[in-house]
Motif scaffolding. Structure first.
Motif, PDB file in Angstrom:
ATOM      1  N   GLN A   1     126.189  78.674 151.806  1.00 12.98           N
ATOM      2  CA  GLN A   1     127.047  79.565 151.026  1.00 12.98           C
ATOM      3  C   GLN A   1     127.796  78.798 149.940  1.00 12.98           C
ATOM      4  O   GLN A   1     127.934  79.270 148.807  1.00 12.98           O
ATOM      5  CB  GLN A   1     128.051  80.272 151.946  1.00 12.98           C
TER       6      GLN A   1
ATOM      7  N   LEU B   1     125.217  77.873 147.231  1.00 11.21           N
ATOM      8  CA  LEU B   1     124.817  79.052 146.460  1.00 11.21           C
ATOM      9  C   LEU B   1     125.891  79.450 145.464  1.00 11.21           C
ATOM     10  O   LEU B   1     125.605  79.840 144.330  1.00 11.21           O
ATOM     11  CB  LEU B   1     124.517  80.225 147.403  1.00 11.21           C
ATOM     12  N   ALA B   2     127.143  79.334 145.883  1.00 11.16           N
ATOM     13  CA  ALA B   2     128.249  79.689 144.992  1.00 11.16           C
ATOM     14  C   ALA B   2     128.336  78.738 143.812  1.00 11.16           C
ATOM     15  O   ALA B   2     128.639  79.145 142.678  1.00 11.16           O
ATOM     16  CB  ALA B   2     129.567  79.683 145.774  1.00 11.16           C
TER      17      ALA B   2
ATOM     18  N   ARG C   1     121.116  86.625 159.445  1.00  8.20           N
ATOM     19  CA  ARG C   1     121.737  86.460 158.125  1.00  8.20           C
ATOM     20  C   ARG C   1     120.962  87.160 157.021  1.00  8.20           C
ATOM     21  O   ARG C   1     121.449  87.233 155.889  1.00  8.20           O
ATOM     22  CB  ARG C   1     121.814  84.974 157.761  1.00  8.20           C
TER      23      ARG C   1
ATOM     24  N   SER D   1     122.613  89.764 154.870  1.00  5.30           N
ATOM     25  CA  SER D   1     123.569  89.227 153.909  1.00  5.30           C
ATOM     26  C   SER D   1     122.859  88.817 152.623  1.00  5.30           C
ATOM     27  O   SER D   1     123.365  89.024 151.519  1.00  5.30           O
ATOM     28  CB  SER D   1     124.300  88.024 154.521  1.00  5.30           C
ATOM     29  N   VAL D   2     121.659  88.247 152.784  1.00  2.42           N
ATOM     30  CA  VAL D   2     120.873  87.849 151.612  1.00  2.42           C
ATOM     31  C   VAL D   2     120.437  89.066 150.809  1.00  2.42           C
ATOM     32  O   VAL D   2     120.609  89.113 149.586  1.00  2.42           O
ATOM     33  CB  VAL D   2     119.647  87.019 152.054  1.00  2.42           C
TER      34      VAL D   2
ATOM     35  N   GLN E   1     123.974  91.253 149.796  1.00  3.61           N
ATOM     36  CA  GLN E   1     125.117  90.652 149.114  1.00  3.61           C
ATOM     37  C   GLN E   1     124.765  89.483 148.211  1.00  3.61           C
ATOM     38  O   GLN E   1     125.567  89.129 147.347  1.00  3.61           O
ATOM     39  CB  GLN E   1     126.140  90.177 150.154  1.00  3.61           C
ATOM     40  N   GLN E   2     123.602  88.875 148.388  1.00  2.00           N
ATOM     41  CA  GLN E   2     123.288  87.659 147.654  1.00  2.00           C
ATOM     42  C   GLN E   2     121.913  87.696 146.998  1.00  2.00           C
ATOM     43  O   GLN E   2     121.312  86.650 146.742  1.00  2.00           O
ATOM     44  CB  GLN E   2     123.354  86.455 148.602  1.00  2.00           C
ATOM     45  N   SER E   3     121.421  88.880 146.722  1.00  2.00           N
ATOM     46  CA  SER E   3     120.059  88.991 146.191  1.00  2.00           C
ATOM     47  C   SER E   3     119.917  88.327 144.829  1.00  2.00           C
ATOM     48  O   SER E   3     118.817  87.913 144.442  1.00  2.00           O
ATOM     49  CB  SER E   3     119.651  90.463 146.092  1.00  2.00           C
ATOM     50  N   ASP E   4     121.032  88.190 144.102  1.00  2.60           N
ATOM     51  CA  ASP E   4     120.974  87.543 142.794  1.00  2.60           C
ATOM     52  C   ASP E   4     120.844  86.033 142.896  1.00  2.60           C
ATOM     53  O   ASP E   4     120.590  85.349 141.902  1.00  2.60           O
ATOM     54  CB  ASP E   4     122.220  87.890 141.982  1.00  2.60           C
ATOM     55  N   LYS E   5     120.977  85.496 144.103  1.00  2.80           N
ATOM     56  CA  LYS E   5     120.901  84.054 144.306  1.00  2.80           C
ATOM     57  C   LYS E   5     119.498  83.592 144.711  1.00  2.80           C
ATOM     58  O   LYS E   5     119.254  82.395 144.801  1.00  2.80           O
ATOM     59  CB  LYS E   5     121.883  83.625 145.401  1.00  2.80           C
TER      60      LYS E   5
ATOM     61  N   PRO F   1     115.536  79.783 146.409  1.00  2.00           N
ATOM     62  CA  PRO F   1     116.726  80.047 145.595  1.00  2.00           C
ATOM     63  C   PRO F   1     116.388  80.095 144.108  1.00  2.00           C
ATOM     64  O   PRO F   1     115.447  79.429 143.659  1.00  2.00           O
ATOM     65  CB  PRO F   1     117.649  78.859 145.894  1.00  2.00           C
TER      66      PRO F   1
END
Length: 434
Positions: free
Chosen positions: A89, A92-93, A108, A111-112, A115-119, A322
């Motif tokens: 996390q 990724l940030a 997890r 969550s991907v 919330q984090q599909s753009d990563k 990623p």
């Protein structure tokens, strides 16, 4: 869920299953013909995982590098998945320090995708959409966003069964035939009833099950909706499936059926060899762990039967790329190869991780395990994998499950009342998810 990753890691290191020569012959390999985006045509792919996915141990990296002389694979490995996820996390940030390939545990993956599909890379642009028919629907859909982006390819799954000690059953006057037992405990009520019979004649200090945490986890793995509904709403407090699994687990504790062992603890490990419990709910990856803990003395004393209450799944992971990866195309080609049916079947044969690719499931259908009394594990786990529900996964699935199983441990270890323990679980969930 409980820390299944610790057991999965150890299982991989111990090795697993003896399969027929026909299966080994069927596990051929091919080349994906990867290209390079680096000067001189040489590419080093970094693979960042938690625990052990078994690729290095099974020789798959070496095989891929032989097929692709311009590719070098370097794997980094964090032992504890919780530490791995926290680090991921942070990276990724910040956008830096990421591998070309990142592992994602099934608890997890929501969550991907949510919330984090753009990563993460949409693997569809590399042709991943053509692979859909290769995977079980439950595995495929969990890594696909609502708008159709594919953010990971599935590795193993954890189809569920029941492992049991035939020698302890005999001592207690219970049947040992796996088919007969599957009928007697076709429901969880039947399973508890048989456990109460066992308790009357069990050896001194012998228990029916290792812990009520394992009972809860295996039961909840049979449900489509557990902690969240399809809209993403947190529903665990009022979900009848969660209540049933909780109440059944509490009944097992109140009936004195549990060995009161914290899963993954040293005492739990020792109990496999000591014969401290007669049954343990077992996802496919658990078999190798049992072998390692029970040792050669346990060979032929264990068997595997169908799970009470129907099919379910506990565990499994994904491989993702990623957006900040240096070698996206080569990374995709590697994960496509690693998750192909041929490689998944090899991984099952060498490391005991049950495949999520349907073609690989067919390849291992005839597998039997001598250690487990020649149980037809390919058929038992394969049927469970095909019949498991497509589970609704929420962004905090793993956290909610951990709080609930922690509270159940209080019930069996300290005698905490069901109501008080449930209240503790809810407070824990609130604190974790905010």
């Amino acid at each position: 869920m409980p820390n299944a990753r610790a057991v999965r890691r150890a299982a991989v290191r111990l090795g697993a299953v003896v399969l027929s020569g026909a299966l080994l012959a069927a596990c051929g390999s091919g080349s994906s013909g990867g290209t390079s985006d680096s000067a001189g045509g040489k590419v080093t792919l970094t693979v960042d995982l938690f625990g052990s996915f078994g690729y290095k141990e099974a020789g798959l990296y070496a095989e891929y590098q032989k097929l692709h002389p311009d590719i070098t694979i370097k794997q980094s490995d964090t032992e504890d998945e919780a530490d791995y996820w926290k680090s991921l996390q942070t990276r990724l940030a910040g956008g830096g320090g990421l591998g070309d390939v990142q592992g994602v545990e099934v608890g997890r993956i929501a969550s991907v995708t949510q919330q984090q599909s753009d990563k993460f890379e949409d693997l569809k642009q590399y042709g991943a959409d053509k692979l859909k028919d290769q995977f079980a629907e439950a595995k495929w859909s969990a890594a696909t966003t609502e708008d159709g982006r594919i953010l990971g390819l599935g590795t193993d799954v954890g189809p569920e069964a029941m492992c049991y000690r035939t020698d302890l059953f005999k001592q207690a006057g219970l049947p040992t035939d796996r088919d007969e037992l599957s009928q007697k405990w076709s429901t969880w009520d039947g399973y508890l009833a048989l456990g109460k019979e066992y308790k009357k004649k069990a050896p001194a200090k012998g228990a029916w099950i290792d812990s009520i945490g394992s009972l809860y986890s295996i039961m909840i793995g049979q449900e489509k909706e557990r902690y969240y509904d399809a809209s993403g709403k947190l529903i665990y407090e009022n979900n009848p499936a969660v209540k049933t699994a909780w109440d059944t687990s509490v009944e097992a504790a109140d009936s004195g059926l549990s060995a009161k062992l914290d899963q993954w603890s040293p005492q739990w490990n020792q109990a496999f060899a000591a014969g401290s419990f007669a049954t343990i709910p077992c996802p496919a990856w658990m078999l190798s762990y049992i072998k390692g803990q029970a040792g050669e003395a346990g060979s032929g004393k264990w068997d595997v039967a169908k799970l009470p209450g129907g099919a379910g799944n506990w565990g499994g992971s994904y491989l993702s790329v990623p957006r900040a990866a240096k070698h996206k195309k080569e990374a995709y080609e590697l994960i496509e190869w690693l998750t192909a049916p041929e490689q998944q079947a090899k991984l099952f044969q060498k490391q005991g991780l049950f495949p999520s690719a349907t073609g690989a499931i067919e390849k291992v259908a005839g597998a039997k395990d001598p250690y487990f009394s020649d149980a037809p594990i390919g058929q038992i786990f394969g049927d469970a994998a095909k019949s498991s529900p497509v589970q609704v996964l929420g962004v905090h699935d793993a956290n909610v499950a951990q709080q609930i199983t922690n509270a159940l441990s209080e019930v069996e270890r300290k005698g905490t009342s069901s109501d008080k323990a449930w209240s503790t679980a809810k407070k824990g969930v609130d604190n974790v998810i905010g």
